[in-house]
Design a protein around this motif. Structure first.
Motif, PDB file in Angstrom:
ATOM      1  N   ASP A  52     -49.848 -50.567   1.702  1.00  0.00           N
ATOM      2  CA  ASP A  52     -50.188 -51.881   2.251  1.00  0.00           C
ATOM      3  C   ASP A  52     -49.013 -52.854   2.240  1.00  0.00           C
ATOM      4  O   ASP A  52     -48.786 -53.568   3.209  1.00  0.00           O
ATOM      5  N   TYR A  53     -48.271 -52.895   1.143  1.00  0.00           N
ATOM      6  CA  TYR A  53     -47.175 -53.863   1.053  1.00  0.00           C
ATOM      7  C   TYR A  53     -46.079 -53.572   2.074  1.00  0.00           C
ATOM      8  O   TYR A  53     -45.375 -54.475   2.505  1.00  0.00           O
ATOM      9  N   LEU A  54     -45.925 -52.318   2.469  1.00  0.00           N
ATOM     10  CA  LEU A  54     -44.932 -51.977   3.485  1.00  0.00           C
ATOM     11  C   LEU A  54     -45.492 -52.136   4.894  1.00  0.00           C
ATOM     12  O   LEU A  54     -44.796 -52.594   5.793  1.00  0.00           O
ATOM     13  N   ALA A  55     -46.736 -51.757   5.089  1.00  0.00           N
ATOM     14  CA  ALA A  55     -47.325 -51.793   6.428  1.00  0.00           C
ATOM     15  C   ALA A  55     -47.336 -53.203   6.995  1.00  0.00           C
ATOM     16  O   ALA A  55     -47.133 -53.389   8.200  1.00  0.00           O
ATOM     17  N   THR A  56     -47.534 -54.203   6.158  1.00  0.00           N
ATOM     18  CA  THR A  56     -47.572 -55.573   6.655  1.00  0.00           C
ATOM     19  C   THR A  56     -46.182 -56.147   6.874  1.00  0.00           C
ATOM     20  O   THR A  56     -46.042 -57.181   7.510  1.00  0.00           O
ATOM     21  N   PHE A  71     -38.199 -52.097  11.872  1.00  0.00           N
ATOM     22  CA  PHE A  71     -37.559 -53.328  11.436  1.00  0.00           C
ATOM     23  C   PHE A  71     -38.266 -53.874  10.202  1.00  0.00           C
ATOM     24  O   PHE A  71     -39.487 -53.956  10.171  1.00  0.00           O
ATOM     25  N   THR A  72     -37.469 -54.241   9.198  1.00  0.00           N
ATOM     26  CA  THR A  72     -38.015 -54.817   7.971  1.00  0.00           C
ATOM     27  C   THR A  72     -37.406 -56.196   7.747  1.00  0.00           C
ATOM     28  O   THR A  72     -36.398 -56.548   8.358  1.00  0.00           O
ATOM     29  N   ARG A  80     -36.925 -48.903   0.309  1.00  0.00           N
ATOM     30  CA  ARG A  80     -38.178 -48.184   0.033  1.00  0.00           C
ATOM     31  C   ARG A  80     -38.571 -47.331   1.235  1.00  0.00           C
ATOM     32  O   ARG A  80     -39.038 -46.201   1.070  1.00  0.00           O
ATOM     33  N   LEU A  81     -38.386 -47.855   2.441  1.00  0.00           N
ATOM     34  CA  LEU A  81     -38.696 -47.076   3.649  1.00  0.00           C
ATOM     35  C   LEU A  81     -37.810 -45.839   3.756  1.00  0.00           C
ATOM     36  O   LEU A  81     -38.269 -44.783   4.197  1.00  0.00           O
ATOM     37  N   LEU A  84     -39.192 -43.069   1.858  1.00  0.00           N
ATOM     38  CA  LEU A  84     -40.389 -42.478   2.469  1.00  0.00           C
ATOM     39  C   LEU A  84     -40.109 -41.828   3.822  1.00  0.00           C
ATOM     40  O   LEU A  84     -41.011 -41.245   4.413  1.00  0.00           O
ATOM     41  N   GLU A  85     -38.880 -41.946   4.309  1.00  0.00           N
ATOM     42  CA  GLU A  85     -38.551 -41.504   5.669  1.00  0.00           C
ATOM     43  C   GLU A  85     -38.923 -40.059   5.982  1.00  0.00           C
ATOM     44  O   GLU A  85     -39.566 -39.815   7.010  1.00  0.00           O
ATOM     45  N   PRO A  86     -38.559 -39.061   5.162  1.00  0.00           N
ATOM     46  CA  PRO A  86     -38.894 -37.677   5.538  1.00  0.00           C
ATOM     47  C   PRO A  86     -40.398 -37.450   5.692  1.00  0.00           C
ATOM     48  O   PRO A  86     -40.843 -36.826   6.666  1.00  0.00           O
ATOM     49  N   ARG A  87     -41.171 -37.976   4.757  1.00  0.00           N
ATOM     50  CA  ARG A  87     -42.627 -37.812   4.839  1.00  0.00           C
ATOM     51  C   ARG A  87     -43.195 -38.577   6.026  1.00  0.00           C
ATOM     52  O   ARG A  87     -44.081 -38.089   6.727  1.00  0.00           O
TER      53      ARG A  87
END
Length: 157
Positions: A52-56, A71-72, A80-81, A84-87
């Motif tokens: 949730d904290y990343l999706a928003t 874009f962050t 943090r992204l 998680l990039e490979p998954r």
């Protein structure tokens, strides 16, 4: 007498319509409509796959040459992204997205204006009641806080 039905809604310039309806009217806007639909679907899939904290805090870009631009707002989210990039790439491919990798970019957001400090107002009777209460209490942090508050609100009047 009006020639319009009382139940019909006239098409006034300020009348709001859904964007999809407007985009579906003109064939020249078909590529734009496809892009909007793709972005909406990508945003929905990212919301389902990311915490949730990343999706928003992540905005998807377009897929170009098999690379999806994400874009962050700041570097901590980008780091943090990247973890998680490979998954994320594997999960998006499983959902049918034609991509090979993800490009993570930091797009700083504009600084929001600072909120003005609160200006609490107290009536003279309220300030007098606080002062009286602080005088009745034995010396303590509460007594000091009430005395300060009463003095602050008494001096404004």
């Amino acid at each position: 007498m009006s020639r319009f039905s009382p139940f019909s809604r006239p098409s006034a310039p300020g009348f709001a319509r859904p964007v999809a309806e407007l985009l579906s009217r003109a064939e020249a806007l078909a590529p734009l409509r496809a892009g909007v639909e793709q972005m909406t679907a990508m945003r929905r899939d990212l919301a389902a796959l990311l915490p949730d904290y990343l999706a928003t805090s992540v905005e998807p870009g377009f897929i170009k040459d098999g690379k999806l631009a994400l874009f962050t707002a700041h570097n901590a989210l980008a780091a943090r992204l990247r973890q998680l990039e490979p998954r994320l790439v594997a999960d998006l491919q499983a959902r049918g997205w034609p991509l090979d990798s993800v490009r993570i970019r930091v797009r700083p957001q504009s600084v929001k204006e600072a909120k003005p400090p609160k200006e609490a107002r107290m009536s003279p009777a309220g300030a007098a009641a606080l002062r009286a209460l602080s005088e009745e209490l034995p010396p303590s942090p509460l007594q000091e806080a009430l005395a300060k508050m009463a003095a602050r609100h008494s001096s404004k009047r």
